[in-house]
Structures are given as C-alpha cells and as structure tokens.
Design a protein around this motif. Structure first.
Motif, mmCIF file in Angstrom:
data_model
loop_
_atom_site.group_PDB
_atom_site.id
_atom_site.type_symbol
_atom_site.label_atom_id
_atom_site.label_comp_id
_atom_site.label_asym_id
_atom_site.label_seq_id
_atom_site.Cartn_x
_atom_site.Cartn_y
_atom_site.Cartn_z
ATOM 1 N N LEU A 1 0.704 -1.185 0.030
ATOM 2 C CA LEU A 1 0.117 -0.143 -0.102
ATOM 3 C C LEU A 1 0.823 1.288 0.220
ATOM 4 C CD1 LEU A 1 -2.484 -1.166 2.757
ATOM 5 C CD2 LEU A 1 -2.776 -1.381 0.080
ATOM 6 N N TYR A 2 0.564 2.476 -0.643
ATOM 7 C CA TYR A 2 0.994 3.730 -0.769
ATOM 8 C C TYR A 2 0.146 4.593 -0.421
ATOM 9 C CZ TYR A 2 3.907 0.465 -3.557
ATOM 10 O OH TYR A 2 4.920 -0.424 -4.067
ATOM 11 N N VAL A 3 0.903 5.892 0.300
ATOM 12 C CA VAL A 3 0.394 7.091 0.427
ATOM 13 C C VAL A 3 0.570 8.055 -0.663
ATOM 14 C CG1 VAL A 3 0.130 8.937 2.121
ATOM 15 C CG2 VAL A 3 0.351 6.719 2.968
ATOM 16 N N THR B 1 -1.602 13.425 1.593
ATOM 17 C CA THR B 1 -1.830 13.675 2.797
ATOM 18 C C THR B 1 -2.504 14.851 3.127
ATOM 19 O OG1 THR B 1 0.302 14.380 3.399
ATOM 20 C CG2 THR B 1 -0.138 12.120 3.773
ATOM 21 N N SER C 1 -4.832 -1.808 6.807
ATOM 22 C CA SER C 1 -4.484 -2.750 6.021
ATOM 23 C C SER C 1 -5.447 -3.959 5.761
ATOM 24 C CB SER C 1 -3.254 -3.449 6.579
ATOM 25 O OG SER C 1 -2.220 -2.334 6.673
ATOM 26 N N ILE D 1 -4.848 6.472 0.465
ATOM 27 C CA ILE D 1 -3.792 5.069 0.416
ATOM 28 C C ILE D 1 -4.400 4.184 -0.795
ATOM 29 C CG2 ILE D 1 -3.391 3.102 1.731
ATOM 30 C CD1 ILE D 1 -3.996 4.813 4.235
ATOM 31 N N SER E 1 -8.681 1.659 -2.709
ATOM 32 C CA SER E 1 -8.137 2.829 -2.426
ATOM 33 C C SER E 1 -8.878 2.992 -1.109
ATOM 34 C CB SER E 1 -8.555 3.975 -3.436
ATOM 35 O OG SER E 1 -8.253 5.352 -2.846
ATOM 36 N N PHE F 1 3.053 2.866 2.707
ATOM 37 C CA PHE F 1 2.096 3.079 3.902
ATOM 38 C C PHE F 1 2.561 2.086 4.876
ATOM 39 C CE2 PHE F 1 -2.045 1.294 5.921
ATOM 40 C CZ PHE F 1 -2.303 2.522 6.930
#
Lengths: 89, 207
Positions: free
Chosen positions: B4-6, B9, B153, B183, B163, B195
């Motif tokens: 997972l990626y951010v 923000t 998660s 995310i 997402s 993440f």
C-alpha cells in the motif's frame, strides 16, 4: 410578546437562520412567501424537526402531529400567522 | 497482503493546515477556525455549516485531499473511508446534552442529535464524494500507529477495495487535529510513500 406581524416575521427569520445554521443568509434573503423546503431554503427533514422545537421553545406551541409541519412550514408568513394566532409565550 | 502507498496527505490543526506537507495560509479573524478553512478552500457546500465540529474537521481534510481531482464526485465502489480518534463524538454529545434542560426547559435538538455518533464523519465524506466502499470509525484509548496500520491494511483484504481515505480525526477537550491520507494499491507516482507504521508515527508527531 405583542409585536406587529412585520416584527414577528423578522424575528422568526433571525431565529430560523440561527437555529438552522444558515450561513451567509440574511433575513433579507428570505422572502416572506417563498417555500422554506424544496427549492426555497433547501431545508431537510431534520430542519423540519428543529422548527417544531423552535415553535415550542420560543412560542409555547406544541405540534402534536409532526405532519402539521408540512402545512405550517410552507413559508415564513404562514408560520408567522400560525404563531400569532396560537402562541402562549 | 498487497503493498500500500500513501499518495496524498492532508493535516489540520489550529496552528496549521497543509497538503502533502505544503502549508496553506488560513486567516481566522473571528475565531471560527473550521469555517475559515472552509472559506479559504472556496468550497460551496452549505451542509457543512450543519455538521458538528468532528464532521467539519474530517470533511475539510477530505476536501484538502480531493479538491483538485478532475473529474470530481465520480462514484466509486472501490474506495473505503476509515477514521480513528480518541474522543468519539464527545464534543457533539456535550452540545446536545446542553439542549436538554431540567423540567420545562427540555428541548433536545434534533440537528445536534444526529451528530452524536462519531462515524457520521465518515458518512459525510462518503456522501460528498460518492464513495460507496466500506466506511468505518474506530475509537481508541490513544493514537496507535500500529492499530491504525493494521486496521486499514485489513480493509484492503477485500479485493474490491483499491483505495482508502484514512486517518485520525480528533475534536474535543480543546484538541482539534486531523490527518487524512489517500492510500492506494496501484503503482504510485514518484511522490507516493509506502504506507507503514513509521509513516503514521511520523505524520502524527508532526501535528
């Protein structure tokens, strides 16, 4: 408690703006005969309940049947007429 | 577990409002900070003013994240909204309780009552943005990066979720702080970060 219809309408507009958090709306923006719900101020069902509380708290008018609100809240003028005739405070 | 990626923000405190670490100037002359952020962002959504403070806070954080998306308000079933805090809806609860006076002064406010649940903030974000994935709200004794990481998660264990808007939204006891992240699962642009618990710890410490 005694006030003219115009004074009551203005007071009612201010109370509605306050209790319904109608940001950026002034009493002048609310037309006396315009519908409050639907296309008027765009109020919703929770707003209707809040108006029922307002009627009781500020004017001593207890609506026994919430469906009465549909007729009463047609416009500010209709509300004011009803208040003038039925208020107990 | 999928990585997972951010990708984005947004952070809000009374001292600072920022998107991807870049501060946004907000002037709150009359002390109504959240309304000042709303006006700064140029949002036109009158329902904002009917929300409780917690919902306003989360809503504004989501607007900071999504306001430049084009097209916006495209219905999505693959995006979850997951928030956490410590004080639940205590601020709204207290205001509601104040409308319930003794004796004849008993006028519980319907419009305050509807916000006496903290998960309304996730609903407000989902309604505004037409997000039809999972929405959930978790109340914790204290912020826990590990708990937040694990819970978010797990939401992605549902393969239909690609997402999430997730983060910490706390309003009450003189605290007003939020961070919200977008995310995602797909390969990120260069600015996206993994993440992780470390990422969450870092972003919370910056508030």
């Amino acid at each position: 408690m005694t006030c003219t219809m115009d004074e009551l309408i203005l007071k009612l507009k201010k109370e509605i703006i306050d209790v319904l958090n109608l940001e950026d709306i002034t009493p002048e923006d609310i037309t006396d005969d315009a519908p409050l719900f639907g296309e008027g101020l765009g109020l919703d069902s929770i707003d209707a309940l809040e108006l029922i509380v307002l009627m009781e708290k500020n004017y001593g008018i207890k609506l026994k049947d919430p469906s009465q609100g549909r007729e009463l809240f047609r416009s500010i003028r209709v509300m004011a007429d009803y208040i003038q005739a039925n208020r107990t405070k | 577990m999928r990585p997972l990626y951010v990708s984005r923000t947004a952070c809000i405190t009374r001292q600072s409002v920022s998107v991807n670490g870049k501060e946004l100037p907000v002037s709150s002359g009359d002390g109504r900070f959240l309304a000042a952020v709303y006006r700064t962002l140029g949002i036109d959504y009158p329902k904002f003013f009917k929300m409780d403070n917690l919902s306003k806070l989360g809503f504004l954080a989501s607007e900071l994240l999504l306001r430049e998306d084009r097209p916006r308000f495209v219905p999505r079933e693959d995006c979850a909204v997951i928030c956490f805090n410590r004080s639940a809806s205590l601020d709204a609860d207290t205001l509601y309780q104040a409308t319930i006076g003794p004796g004849e002064d008993y006028f519980p406010s319907p419009s305050l009552f509807v916000y006496t649940l903290p998960n309304i903030v996730t609903a407000e974000i989902a309604i505004r943005n037409k997000l039809y994935g999972e929405t959930s709200f978790y109340i914790c004794e204290a912020f826990s990066a590990h708990q937040l990481f694990t819970t978010v998660s797990h939401a992605f264990a549902d393969s239909s979720i690609r997402s999430a808007l997730a983060g910490w939204t706390e309003y009450g006891n003189e605290v007003c702080e939020a961070f919200l992240m977008q995310i995602e699962t797909f390969p990120p642009p260069e600015t996206a970060l993994p993440f992780s618990v470390e990422f969450l710890t870092r972003i919370k410490n910056k508030l």
